[in-house]
Design a protein around this motif. Sequence first.
Motif, mmCIF file in Angstrom:
data_model
loop_
_atom_site.group_PDB
_atom_site.id
_atom_site.type_symbol
_atom_site.label_atom_id
_atom_site.label_comp_id
_atom_site.label_asym_id
_atom_site.label_seq_id
_atom_site.Cartn_x
_atom_site.Cartn_y
_atom_site.Cartn_z
ATOM 1 N N VAL A 159 0.831 -1.206 0.000
ATOM 2 C CA VAL A 159 0.000 0.000 0.000
ATOM 3 C C VAL A 159 0.865 1.256 0.000
ATOM 4 N N GLU A 164 2.111 2.445 -3.396
ATOM 5 C CA GLU A 164 1.114 3.147 -4.195
ATOM 6 C C GLU A 164 1.033 4.614 -3.772
ATOM 7 N N ALA A 165 1.109 4.836 -2.455
ATOM 8 C CA ALA A 165 1.067 6.208 -1.953
ATOM 9 C C ALA A 165 2.310 6.987 -2.372
ATOM 10 N N LEU A 189 -2.251 5.938 -5.391
ATOM 11 C CA LEU A 189 -3.262 5.364 -4.510
ATOM 12 C C LEU A 189 -4.606 6.077 -4.674
ATOM 13 N N ARG A 190 -4.583 7.409 -4.749
ATOM 14 C CA ARG A 190 -5.844 8.137 -4.876
ATOM 15 C C ARG A 190 -6.528 7.854 -6.209
ATOM 16 N N ARG A 242 -12.317 0.882 -0.712
ATOM 17 C CA ARG A 242 -11.115 0.779 0.131
ATOM 18 C C ARG A 242 -10.930 -0.620 0.710
ATOM 19 N N LYS A 260 -4.816 -6.516 -2.036
ATOM 20 C CA LYS A 260 -3.382 -6.358 -1.817
ATOM 21 C C LYS A 260 -2.872 -7.286 -0.718
ATOM 22 N N THR A 298 -0.336 1.086 5.710
ATOM 23 C CA THR A 298 -1.516 1.945 5.553
ATOM 24 C C THR A 298 -1.366 3.267 6.299
ATOM 25 N N ASP A 353 3.533 6.914 3.817
ATOM 26 C CA ASP A 353 3.761 6.975 2.371
ATOM 27 C C ASP A 353 5.157 6.476 2.006
ATOM 28 N N VAL A 408 -6.898 10.170 2.053
ATOM 29 C CA VAL A 408 -5.872 9.801 1.067
ATOM 30 C C VAL A 408 -5.631 10.991 0.127
#
Length: 289
Positions: free
Chosen positions: A106, A109-110, A115-116, A125, A132, A204, A207, A287
């Motif tokens: 996760v 992705e951020a 991610l967004r 979500r 994942k 989660t 970032d 997010v």
Amino acid sequence: MSTLVGQDRAEVAPGYRARGTLPLRVEAVRQLKRRRTLVMGAVLGLLPFVLVAAFAIGGEPGGRNGSVTLMDTATASGANFAATCLFVSAGFLLVIPVALFCGDTVASEASWSSLRYLLAAPVPRARLLASKLTVALGMSLAAMVMLPVVALAVGTAAYGWGPLEIPTGGVLSAGTAAQRLVVVIGYIFVSQLVTAGLAFWLSTKTDAPLGAVGGAVGLTIVGNVLDAVTALGSWRDFLPAHWQFAWADAIQPQLEWGGMIQGTAVSLTYAVILFALAFRGFRRKDVVS
């Protein structure tokens, strides 16, 4: 706000199905193509060859001070060699792929600011996290299976196919040894669910993928250090690290389940709590990356 609006609009769009978003096969292919996956696979695949080379250079291992350990019987057969590879890697090396696959999933992705866009697709979500997490756990299990399978093949080629010699005395037939190794792999995977939960929860919350992976590995090491503090007495029974080598009871003449059952209960308890925290926190997270 835009993410929520996008989700609301998609829910009434013709043909939209939440269960059809981010299929497991798509996520699995994405993760398999990652460089860190290939590097981790190469490291685990090369370890048995490195150990064979070490034994070839240094000579066959032997008991020290009259005691015999699993390492001392590594060259007795392919089964012994596979068990030895698990023994030397279960404490730390196998922690790395679990923390990597679950902690990077996760947070990466951020860090890529994608991610967004996944959430605006829209992927619910809970669906995103479930996909994942499932893929990350599947890849972690694959890593744990890959090591002993490669070790068994390499060990059989180098030392021959035969029974597993138990350091404390006695042998297990090749067929029985293979079944016991399956039990060992299953227990190691369950015991590593705590690391998976830590890594996934941290993934989660940040970032920075390295922070999630490093945090999970660091906390796992802290658990090992605390388990070494004998002054804690029975409090160590509540530490997952205290039961990480309970699988050794599976390679005895008589299979003992007591330690593995207690270790499984402790690991699953921590893992369920950490996974629940990850889903609960991410559901409310703003997010922006």
